[in-house]
Design a protein around this motif. Structure first.
Motif, PDB file in Angstrom:
ATOM      1  N   SER A  25       0.747  -1.178  -0.070  1.00 20.65           N
ATOM      2  CA  SER A  25       0.076  -0.142   0.148  1.00 20.65           C
ATOM      3  C   SER A  25       0.968   1.325   0.094  1.00 20.65           C
ATOM      4  O   SER A  25       0.627   2.202  -0.530  1.00 20.65           O
ATOM      5  CB  SER A  25      -1.028   0.054   1.393  1.00 20.65           C
ATOM      6  OG  SER A  25      -1.940  -0.959   1.214  1.00 20.65           O
ATOM      7  N   ILE A  26       1.821   1.260   0.646  1.00 21.88           N
ATOM      8  CA  ILE A  26       2.990   2.412   0.733  1.00 21.88           C
ATOM      9  C   ILE A  26       3.539   2.596  -0.708  1.00 21.88           C
ATOM     10  O   ILE A  26       3.437   3.897  -1.268  1.00 21.88           O
ATOM     11  CB  ILE A  26       3.811   2.212   1.823  1.00 21.88           C
ATOM     12  CG1 ILE A  26       3.211   2.101   3.143  1.00 21.88           C
ATOM     13  CG2 ILE A  26       5.039   3.186   1.559  1.00 21.88           C
ATOM     14  CD1 ILE A  26       4.221   1.775   4.316  1.00 21.88           C
ATOM     15  N   PHE A  27       3.820   1.607  -1.219  1.00 21.15           N
ATOM     16  CA  PHE A  27       4.564   1.512  -2.440  1.00 21.15           C
ATOM     17  C   PHE A  27       3.324   2.106  -3.398  1.00 21.15           C
ATOM     18  O   PHE A  27       3.735   3.141  -4.471  1.00 21.15           O
ATOM     19  CB  PHE A  27       4.921   0.248  -3.144  1.00 21.15           C
ATOM     20  CG  PHE A  27       6.520   0.056  -2.568  1.00 21.15           C
ATOM     21  CD1 PHE A  27       7.510   0.673  -3.056  1.00 21.15           C
ATOM     22  CD2 PHE A  27       6.826  -0.676  -1.555  1.00 21.15           C
ATOM     23  CE1 PHE A  27       8.814   0.338  -2.531  1.00 21.15           C
ATOM     24  CE2 PHE A  27       7.814  -1.302  -0.982  1.00 21.15           C
ATOM     25  CZ  PHE A  27       9.084  -0.476  -1.482  1.00 21.15           C
ATOM     26  N   TYR A  28       2.173   1.535  -3.488  1.00 18.78           N
ATOM     27  CA  TYR A  28       1.061   2.130  -4.475  1.00 18.78           C
ATOM     28  C   TYR A  28       0.896   3.463  -4.178  1.00 18.78           C
ATOM     29  O   TYR A  28       0.576   4.085  -5.290  1.00 18.78           O
ATOM     30  CB  TYR A  28       0.008   1.153  -4.262  1.00 18.78           C
ATOM     31  CG  TYR A  28      -1.246   1.473  -5.134  1.00 18.78           C
ATOM     32  CD1 TYR A  28      -1.289   1.059  -6.308  1.00 18.78           C
ATOM     33  CD2 TYR A  28      -2.212   2.153  -4.601  1.00 18.78           C
ATOM     34  CE1 TYR A  28      -2.371   1.164  -7.221  1.00 18.78           C
ATOM     35  CE2 TYR A  28      -3.504   2.498  -5.409  1.00 18.78           C
ATOM     36  CZ  TYR A  28      -3.374   2.003  -6.682  1.00 18.78           C
ATOM     37  OH  TYR A  28      -4.515   2.166  -7.531  1.00 18.78           O
ATOM     38  N   LEU A  29       0.833   3.988  -2.914  1.00 21.51           N
ATOM     39  CA  LEU A  29       0.461   5.554  -2.672  1.00 21.51           C
ATOM     40  C   LEU A  29       1.597   6.177  -3.199  1.00 21.51           C
ATOM     41  O   LEU A  29       1.196   7.264  -3.748  1.00 21.51           O
ATOM     42  CB  LEU A  29       0.220   5.625  -1.253  1.00 21.51           C
ATOM     43  CG  LEU A  29      -0.299   6.844  -0.754  1.00 21.51           C
ATOM     44  CD1 LEU A  29      -1.660   7.144  -1.294  1.00 21.51           C
ATOM     45  CD2 LEU A  29      -0.452   6.810   0.853  1.00 21.51           C
ATOM     46  N   ILE A  30       2.696   5.808  -3.001  1.00 19.49           N
ATOM     47  CA  ILE A  30       4.098   6.670  -3.714  1.00 19.49           C
ATOM     48  C   ILE A  30       3.783   6.597  -5.158  1.00 19.49           C
ATOM     49  O   ILE A  30       3.995   7.892  -5.611  1.00 19.49           O
ATOM     50  CB  ILE A  30       5.514   6.100  -2.911  1.00 19.49           C
ATOM     51  CG1 ILE A  30       5.567   6.274  -1.668  1.00 19.49           C
ATOM     52  CG2 ILE A  30       6.543   6.651  -3.886  1.00 19.49           C
ATOM     53  CD1 ILE A  30       5.776   7.829  -1.253  1.00 19.49           C
ATOM     54  N   GLY A  31       3.398   5.528  -5.743  1.00 23.02           N
ATOM     55  CA  GLY A  31       3.217   5.312  -7.325  1.00 23.02           C
ATOM     56  C   GLY A  31       2.254   6.531  -7.670  1.00 23.02           C
ATOM     57  O   GLY A  31       2.352   6.902  -8.890  1.00 23.02           O
ATOM     58  N   GLY A  36       4.646  14.749  -4.678  1.00 20.16           N
ATOM     59  CA  GLY A  36       5.964  14.416  -4.151  1.00 20.16           C
ATOM     60  C   GLY A  36       5.816  14.117  -2.763  1.00 20.16           C
ATOM     61  O   GLY A  36       6.986  14.626  -1.976  1.00 20.16           O
ATOM     62  N   MET A  37       5.198  13.252  -2.381  1.00 16.43           N
ATOM     63  CA  MET A  37       4.952  12.584  -1.037  1.00 16.43           C
ATOM     64  C   MET A  37       6.333  11.749  -0.640  1.00 16.43           C
ATOM     65  O   MET A  37       6.735  11.121  -1.396  1.00 16.43           O
ATOM     66  CB  MET A  37       3.855  11.784  -0.914  1.00 16.43           C
ATOM     67  CG  MET A  37       3.370  11.294   0.337  1.00 16.43           C
ATOM     68  SD  MET A  37       1.940  10.115   0.627  1.00 16.43           S
ATOM     69  CE  MET A  37       0.736  11.073  -0.012  1.00 16.43           C
ATOM     70  N   SER A  38       6.725  12.166   0.709  1.00 19.26           N
ATOM     71  CA  SER A  38       7.958  11.235   1.356  1.00 19.26           C
ATOM     72  C   SER A  38       7.424   9.843   1.394  1.00 19.26           C
ATOM     73  O   SER A  38       6.311   9.621   1.807  1.00 19.26           O
ATOM     74  CB  SER A  38       8.720  12.181   2.057  1.00 19.26           C
ATOM     75  OG  SER A  38       8.047  11.975   3.253  1.00 19.26           O
ATOM     76  N   TRP A  39       8.617   9.034   1.807  1.00 22.98           N
ATOM     77  CA  TRP A  39       8.142   7.611   2.308  1.00 22.98           C
ATOM     78  C   TRP A  39       7.317   7.839   3.598  1.00 22.98           C
ATOM     79  O   TRP A  39       6.737   7.144   3.938  1.00 22.98           O
ATOM     80  CB  TRP A  39       9.349   6.979   2.364  1.00 22.98           C
ATOM     81  CG  TRP A  39       9.826   6.225   0.974  1.00 22.98           C
ATOM     82  CD1 TRP A  39      10.670   7.043   0.133  1.00 22.98           C
ATOM     83  CD2 TRP A  39       9.306   5.525   0.133  1.00 22.98           C
ATOM     84  NE1 TRP A  39      10.732   6.609  -1.102  1.00 22.98           N
ATOM     85  CE2 TRP A  39      10.037   5.447  -1.331  1.00 22.98           C
ATOM     86  CE3 TRP A  39       8.296   4.452   0.404  1.00 22.98           C
ATOM     87  CZ2 TRP A  39       9.645   4.487  -2.288  1.00 22.98           C
ATOM     88  CZ3 TRP A  39       7.962   3.450  -0.867  1.00 22.98           C
ATOM     89  CH2 TRP A  39       8.814   3.786  -2.144  1.00 22.98           C
ATOM     90  N   GLY A  40       7.970   8.675   4.254  1.00 23.32           N
ATOM     91  CA  GLY A  40       7.395   8.858   5.759  1.00 23.32           C
ATOM     92  C   GLY A  40       6.031   9.367   5.719  1.00 23.32           C
ATOM     93  O   GLY A  40       5.346   8.793   6.516  1.00 23.32           O
ATOM     94  N   GLN A  41       5.795  10.310   4.841  1.00 23.19           N
ATOM     95  CA  GLN A  41       4.348  10.482   4.754  1.00 23.19           C
ATOM     96  C   GLN A  41       3.277   9.636   4.116  1.00 23.19           C
ATOM     97  O   GLN A  41       2.289   9.458   4.797  1.00 23.19           O
ATOM     98  CB  GLN A  41       4.158  11.888   4.023  1.00 23.19           C
ATOM     99  CG  GLN A  41       5.045  13.094   4.508  1.00 23.19           C
ATOM    100  CD  GLN A  41       4.904  14.142   3.326  1.00 23.19           C
ATOM    101  OE1 GLN A  41       5.068  13.901   2.116  1.00 23.19           O
ATOM    102  NE2 GLN A  41       4.897  15.497   3.912  1.00 23.19           N
ATOM    103  N   ALA A  42       3.834   8.771   3.400  1.00 25.72           N
ATOM    104  CA  ALA A  42       3.179   7.606   2.791  1.00 25.72           C
ATOM    105  C   ALA A  42       2.874   6.554   3.832  1.00 25.72           C
ATOM    106  O   ALA A  42       1.867   6.147   4.052  1.00 25.72           O
ATOM    107  CB  ALA A  42       3.707   6.942   1.838  1.00 25.72           C
ATOM    108  N   PHE A  43       3.904   6.440   4.700  1.00 25.03           N
ATOM    109  CA  PHE A  43       4.055   5.319   5.873  1.00 25.03           C
ATOM    110  C   PHE A  43       2.808   5.789   6.749  1.00 25.03           C
ATOM    111  O   PHE A  43       2.063   5.057   7.227  1.00 25.03           O
ATOM    112  CB  PHE A  43       5.163   5.325   6.448  1.00 25.03           C
ATOM    113  CG  PHE A  43       5.417   4.244   7.474  1.00 25.03           C
ATOM    114  CD1 PHE A  43       4.973   2.907   7.349  1.00 25.03           C
ATOM    115  CD2 PHE A  43       5.438   4.636   8.867  1.00 25.03           C
ATOM    116  CE1 PHE A  43       5.519   2.226   8.362  1.00 25.03           C
ATOM    117  CE2 PHE A  43       5.385   3.777   9.999  1.00 25.03           C
ATOM    118  CZ  PHE A  43       5.311   2.464   9.631  1.00 25.03           C
ATOM    119  N   TYR A  44       2.963   7.224   7.279  1.00 30.38           N
ATOM    120  CA  TYR A  44       2.042   7.723   7.843  1.00 30.38           C
ATOM    121  C   TYR A  44       0.617   7.607   7.594  1.00 30.38           C
ATOM    122  O   TYR A  44      -0.076   7.242   8.373  1.00 30.38           O
ATOM    123  CB  TYR A  44       2.292   9.170   8.368  1.00 30.38           C
ATOM    124  CG  TYR A  44       1.469   9.973   9.152  1.00 30.38           C
ATOM    125  CD1 TYR A  44       1.462   9.810  10.655  1.00 30.38           C
ATOM    126  CD2 TYR A  44       0.388  10.855   8.755  1.00 30.38           C
ATOM    127  CE1 TYR A  44       0.847  10.425  11.524  1.00 30.38           C
ATOM    128  CE2 TYR A  44      -0.380  11.247   9.681  1.00 30.38           C
ATOM    129  CZ  TYR A  44      -0.211  11.232  10.936  1.00 30.38           C
ATOM    130  OH  TYR A  44      -1.188  12.143  11.956  1.00 30.38           O
TER     131      TYR A  44
END
Length: 134
Positions: A25-31, A36-44
């Motif tokens: 889900s995190i990878f999908y959201l970043i994709g 320009g969402m960061s990995w931390g923001q996607a994780f949160y």
């Protein structure tokens, strides 16, 4: 099966495989993101929706099944571990709908609650796996 190998099997197949959908889900959201969402923001963002509670619930359910399937040397320890595991499961049953369906629920609180339950579930399962069996 000895304690160390039971723990490794649980760590790989219980915990890590359970967390893979959240990672996806995190990878999908970043994709999908164009801002320009960061990995931390996607994780949160993913964790604060409460899905981690579902992972914890399934891990604890498997823990209860394992405790019921193989008898511990100390029956009081077995009953206590089952009781705490079920208590955490019931707490998650009541928390998940509040977190996942209420758009006004504070995301910081849901993020922290999810992490707390992951830690509690991991500790509970680790103690159960390291408890002597007959």
């Amino acid at each position: 099966m000895e304690k160390k190998s039971r723990f490794l099997v649980w760590l790989i197949f219980g915990l890590l495989l359970s967390i893979l959908p959240i990672t996806a889900s995190i990878f999908y959201l970043i994709g999908l993101d164009t801002t320009g969402m960061s990995w931390g923001q996607a994780f949160y963002k993913v964790i604060s929706k409460g899905e981690l509670l579902l992972v914890c619930f399934s891990i604890l359910g498997a823990n209860v099944a394992d405790l019921l399937n193989s008898e511990c040397s100390n029956s009081l320890a077995q009953k206590t571990l089952i009781g705490f595991s079920l208590f955490l499961c019931f707490a998650m049953i009541f928390l998940f709908p509040v977190i996942s369906t209420n758009q006004t629920f504070d995301k910081d609180i849901s993020f922290n609650v999810s992490w707390i339950f992951l830690v509690l579930s991991t500790v509970m399962c680790s103690i159960s796996l390291l408890t002597e069996r007959k």
